[in-house]
Design a protein around this motif. Structure first.
Motif, PDB file in Angstrom:
ATOM      1  N   ALA A 250       0.829  -1.199   0.000  1.00 51.19           N
ATOM      2  CA  ALA A 250       0.000   0.000   0.000  1.00 51.19           C
ATOM      3  C   ALA A 250       0.866   1.253   0.000  1.00 51.19           C
ATOM      4  O   ALA A 250       1.986   1.257   0.527  1.00 51.19           O
ATOM      5  N   HIS A 251       0.356   2.326  -0.570  1.00 51.66           N
ATOM      6  CA  HIS A 251       1.085   3.596  -0.607  1.00 51.66           C
ATOM      7  C   HIS A 251       1.315   4.094   0.822  1.00 51.66           C
ATOM      8  O   HIS A 251       0.431   3.950   1.685  1.00 51.66           O
ATOM      9  N   PRO A 252       2.474   4.689   1.109  1.00 58.06           N
ATOM     10  CA  PRO A 252       2.739   5.206   2.468  1.00 58.06           C
ATOM     11  C   PRO A 252       1.663   6.166   2.968  1.00 58.06           C
ATOM     12  O   PRO A 252       1.330   6.165   4.157  1.00 58.06           O
ATOM     13  N   LEU A 253       1.099   6.986   2.079  1.00 55.24           N
ATOM     14  CA  LEU A 253       0.041   7.902   2.499  1.00 55.24           C
ATOM     15  C   LEU A 253      -1.210   7.151   2.940  1.00 55.24           C
ATOM     16  O   LEU A 253      -1.922   7.583   3.856  1.00 55.24           O
ATOM     17  N   HIS A 254      -1.480   6.040   2.290  1.00 56.39           N
ATOM     18  CA  HIS A 254      -2.612   5.196   2.658  1.00 56.39           C
ATOM     19  C   HIS A 254      -2.392   4.608   4.054  1.00 56.39           C
ATOM     20  O   HIS A 254      -3.291   4.625   4.903  1.00 56.39           O
ATOM     21  N   LYS A 255      -1.199   4.105   4.290  1.00 56.38           N
ATOM     22  CA  LYS A 255      -0.879   3.530   5.599  1.00 56.38           C
ATOM     23  C   LYS A 255      -1.011   4.574   6.701  1.00 56.38           C
ATOM     24  O   LYS A 255      -1.572   4.304   7.774  1.00 56.38           O
ATOM     25  N   GLN A 256      -0.507   5.765   6.445  1.00 56.76           N
ATOM     26  CA  GLN A 256      -0.553   6.826   7.453  1.00 56.76           C
ATOM     27  C   GLN A 256      -1.990   7.254   7.746  1.00 56.76           C
ATOM     28  O   GLN A 256      -2.348   7.563   8.888  1.00 56.76           O
ATOM     29  N   ALA A 257      -2.823   7.253   6.718  1.00 53.07           N
ATOM     30  CA  ALA A 257      -4.196   7.736   6.871  1.00 53.07           C
ATOM     31  C   ALA A 257      -5.031   6.849   7.782  1.00 53.07           C
ATOM     32  O   ALA A 257      -6.008   7.317   8.381  1.00 53.07           O
ATOM     33  N   LEU A 258      -4.666   5.582   7.905  1.00 55.33           N
ATOM     34  CA  LEU A 258      -5.464   4.656   8.699  1.00 55.33           C
ATOM     35  C   LEU A 258      -5.657   5.132  10.133  1.00 55.33           C
ATOM     36  O   LEU A 258      -6.728   4.944  10.723  1.00 55.33           O
ATOM     37  N   THR A 259      -4.628   5.735  10.701  1.00 55.69           N
ATOM     38  CA  THR A 259      -4.709   6.193  12.094  1.00 55.69           C
ATOM     39  C   THR A 259      -4.623   7.712  12.215  1.00 55.69           C
ATOM     40  O   THR A 259      -4.507   8.235  13.319  1.00 55.69           O
ATOM     41  N   ASP A 260      -4.696   8.410  11.094  1.00 59.15           N
ATOM     42  CA  ASP A 260      -4.663   9.869  11.105  1.00 59.15           C
ATOM     43  C   ASP A 260      -6.001  10.395  11.635  1.00 59.15           C
ATOM     44  O   ASP A 260      -7.064  10.072  11.080  1.00 59.15           O
ATOM     45  N   PRO A 261      -6.008  11.213  12.694  1.00 54.19           N
ATOM     46  CA  PRO A 261      -7.277  11.724  13.242  1.00 54.19           C
ATOM     47  C   PRO A 261      -8.054  12.589  12.266  1.00 54.19           C
ATOM     48  O   PRO A 261      -9.231  12.883  12.500  1.00 54.19           O
ATOM     49  N   LEU A 262      -7.420  12.997  11.160  1.00 54.73           N
ATOM     50  CA  LEU A 262      -8.134  13.774  10.155  1.00 54.73           C
ATOM     51  C   LEU A 262      -9.288  12.982   9.548  1.00 54.73           C
ATOM     52  O   LEU A 262     -10.307  13.551   9.160  1.00 54.73           O
ATOM     53  N   TYR A 263      -9.122  11.657   9.496  1.00 56.76           N
ATOM     54  CA  TYR A 263     -10.147  10.804   8.890  1.00 56.76           C
ATOM     55  C   TYR A 263     -10.995  10.200  10.003  1.00 56.76           C
ATOM     56  O   TYR A 263     -10.568   9.280  10.703  1.00 56.76           O
ATOM     57  N   THR A 264     -12.173  10.736  10.165  1.00 55.26           N
ATOM     58  CA  THR A 264     -13.000  10.390  11.320  1.00 55.26           C
ATOM     59  C   THR A 264     -13.941   9.218  11.076  1.00 55.26           C
ATOM     60  O   THR A 264     -14.502   8.682  12.021  1.00 55.26           O
ATOM     61  N   ARG A 265     -14.119   8.816   9.813  1.00 57.30           N
ATOM     62  CA  ARG A 265     -15.067   7.738   9.542  1.00 57.30           C
ATOM     63  C   ARG A 265     -14.762   7.088   8.199  1.00 57.30           C
ATOM     64  O   ARG A 265     -14.012   7.628   7.389  1.00 57.30           O
ATOM     65  N   THR A 266     -15.382   5.931   7.995  1.00 62.24           N
ATOM     66  CA  THR A 266     -15.363   5.287   6.685  1.00 62.24           C
ATOM     67  C   THR A 266     -16.761   5.351   6.093  1.00 62.24           C
ATOM     68  O   THR A 266     -17.750   5.501   6.815  1.00 62.24           O
ATOM     69  N   GLU A 267     -16.829   5.246   4.769  1.00 66.95           N
ATOM     70  CA  GLU A 267     -18.125   5.226   4.080  1.00 66.95           C
ATOM     71  C   GLU A 267     -18.062   4.247   2.918  1.00 66.95           C
ATOM     72  O   GLU A 267     -16.998   4.017   2.341  1.00 66.95           O
ATOM     73  N   LEU A 268     -19.221   3.688   2.587  1.00 67.96           N
ATOM     74  CA  LEU A 268     -19.347   2.947   1.338  1.00 67.96           C
ATOM     75  C   LEU A 268     -19.566   3.957   0.219  1.00 67.96           C
ATOM     76  O   LEU A 268     -20.406   4.853   0.331  1.00 67.96           O
ATOM     77  N   THR A 269     -18.829   3.808  -0.863  1.00 73.63           N
ATOM     78  CA  THR A 269     -18.899   4.784  -1.945  1.00 73.63           C
ATOM     79  C   THR A 269     -18.699   4.117  -3.295  1.00 73.63           C
ATOM     80  O   THR A 269     -18.033   3.081  -3.408  1.00 73.63           O
ATOM     81  N   ARG A 270     -19.266   4.720  -4.335  1.00 75.76           N
ATOM     82  CA  ARG A 270     -18.996   4.324  -5.718  1.00 75.76           C
ATOM     83  C   ARG A 270     -18.062   5.320  -6.402  1.00 75.76           C
ATOM     84  O   ARG A 270     -17.777   5.182  -7.584  1.00 75.76           O
ATOM     85  N   ALA A 271     -17.588   6.316  -5.678  1.00 73.23           N
ATOM     86  CA  ALA A 271     -16.869   7.436  -6.272  1.00 73.23           C
ATOM     87  C   ALA A 271     -15.659   7.022  -7.092  1.00 73.23           C
ATOM     88  O   ALA A 271     -15.371   7.608  -8.135  1.00 73.23           O
TER      89      ALA A 271
END
Length: 368
Positions: A250-271
């Motif tokens: 996985a991209h390093p930014l993806h790994k970092q985002a998993l526990t980054d408080p900036l991302y408060t939730r997950t969603e199902l998306t077709r985007a």
């Protein structure tokens, strides 16, 4: 080659096949070496690319491993909605200085060519996502000694897998990160009430079929693995938990985002792809998710250059940051160390629930 789910690994832990590069040979080999079942993801790869990864993994491990295939999708019948979405994404392409992809590329993901390789040069396990293979396909893999698994999200899909002759089902709850493995993509089922939670789904599938169950969806700790085993699963499949490992592709930014408080939730998306998939709620998902058509893989092909350009620019706000609901519990440990921790947590949870009895009836506990 394995003849039962209990022969695949020492621990009841499966590393999920995560398409897009995360489930690379290095990760699968590390999981295998620590007593789990490693998986390669053939989705989005050419048949030759899949073969090359299999050969690399064979050079790293002598233990059983799996390869996951995407089932082919029907050709896009209505192009108008995709054209409208392409117009909406023009600003994204301009911002990241790239062109949008061709949404009318091949929709079969090289399925038949990949199957031909897997019949000619068999691997221990093959799993299927986005549908159920034919009985003839399952039988052809059985003849060369391959154990087959079908991803299911409903009891009806599990019955179809059993009728096709699959050896096991991977039961995917709504908590799971990445694409939902539904056999039929029905946009009418989108919304807050879509999907079933993992524990309820395990119970439904156990009453519907007599196949061993691999449980998947939001699992990050050994105690959760113990819970799904107690509910009737034979093993647990973890994806997001392994995503943060250094061996993950996985991209390093993806790994970092998993526990980054900036991302408060997950969603199902077709985007990002045109199919429901669970990811961290970033700008692209919020702005374009409500308007994305049910058109996989057309939307995936359309947005691919934008996602790659965003990653190159160091901007996770336009990347597909797939993650399960338990993403905040991700641990940045080497895969082998994470396996040891998970196994210890599982043993501790089993000891608490059954302090006077055995921890299980075999390396994978009791099959359903």
């Amino acid at each position: 080659m394995p003849t039962a789910l209990t022969e695949l690994s020492a621990h009841p832990i499966v590393q999920a096949p995560m398409a897009g590069g995360a489930s690379c040979p290095e990760l699968a080999a590390a999981v295998n070496g620590a007593g789990g079942l490693g998986f390669l993801a053939a989705g989005y790869k050419t048949a030759d690319g899949m073969y090359q990864e299999i050969e690399r993994l064979r050079g790293m491990t002598g233990r059983p491993f799996g390869v996951n295939l995407f089932m082919p999708h029907p050709e896009l019948a209505e192009d108008a909605a995709v054209d409208v979405y392409r117009d909406q994404l023009a600003g994204e392409a301009d911002w990241y200085r790239t062109a949008l992809g061709d949404p009318r590329g091949a929709a079969d993901d090289g399925y038949e060519a990949k199957l031909a390789i897997l019949r000619e040069d068999p691997v221990p396990v093959v799993s299927f996502t986005f549908g159920c293979p034919t009985a003839e396909t399952v039988e052809s893999l059985a003849r060369v000694g391959t154990y087959t698994v079908v991803t299911v999200t409903t009891a009806a899909e599990a019955r179809a897998a059993q009728a096709a002759g699959a050896d096991a089902v991977c039961v995917q709850g709504i908590e799971a990160g990445g694409h939902q493995g539904t056999h039929r993509d029905d946009p009418q089922s989108d919304g807050a009430g879509a999907g079933v939670g993992l524990l309820a789904l395990i119970a439904e599938v156990r009453e519907a079929v007599r196949l061993p169950i691999i449980a998947a969806g939001g699992l990050m700790r050994g105690a959760q693995i113990a819970a799904v085993l107690a509910a009737g699963a034979a093993s647990a499949q973890l994806g997001t938990a392994f995503l943060a490992c250094p061996e993950s592709g996985a991209h390093p930014l993806h790994k970092q985002a998993l526990t980054d408080p900036l991302y408060t939730r997950t969603e199902l998306t077709r985007a990002f792809s045109g199919r429901p998939a669970r990811g961290l709620a970033n700008r692209f998902l919020r702005e374009h998710g409500p308007y994305a058509p049910a058109a996989y893989p057309a939307v995936h092909l359309l947005t691919s250059p934008v996602r790659k350009a965003a990653a190159k620019a160091g901007d996770p706000q336009a990347m597909s940051l797939w993650a399960g609901q338990g993403h905040r519990l991700a641990r940045r440990l080497p895969a082998a160390e994470l396996m040891e921790v998970l196994a210890a947590e599982l043993a501790a949870a089993r000891a608490v629930s059954n302090p006077t009895g055995p921890a299980g009836s075999g390396p994978l506990g009791s099959a359903s």
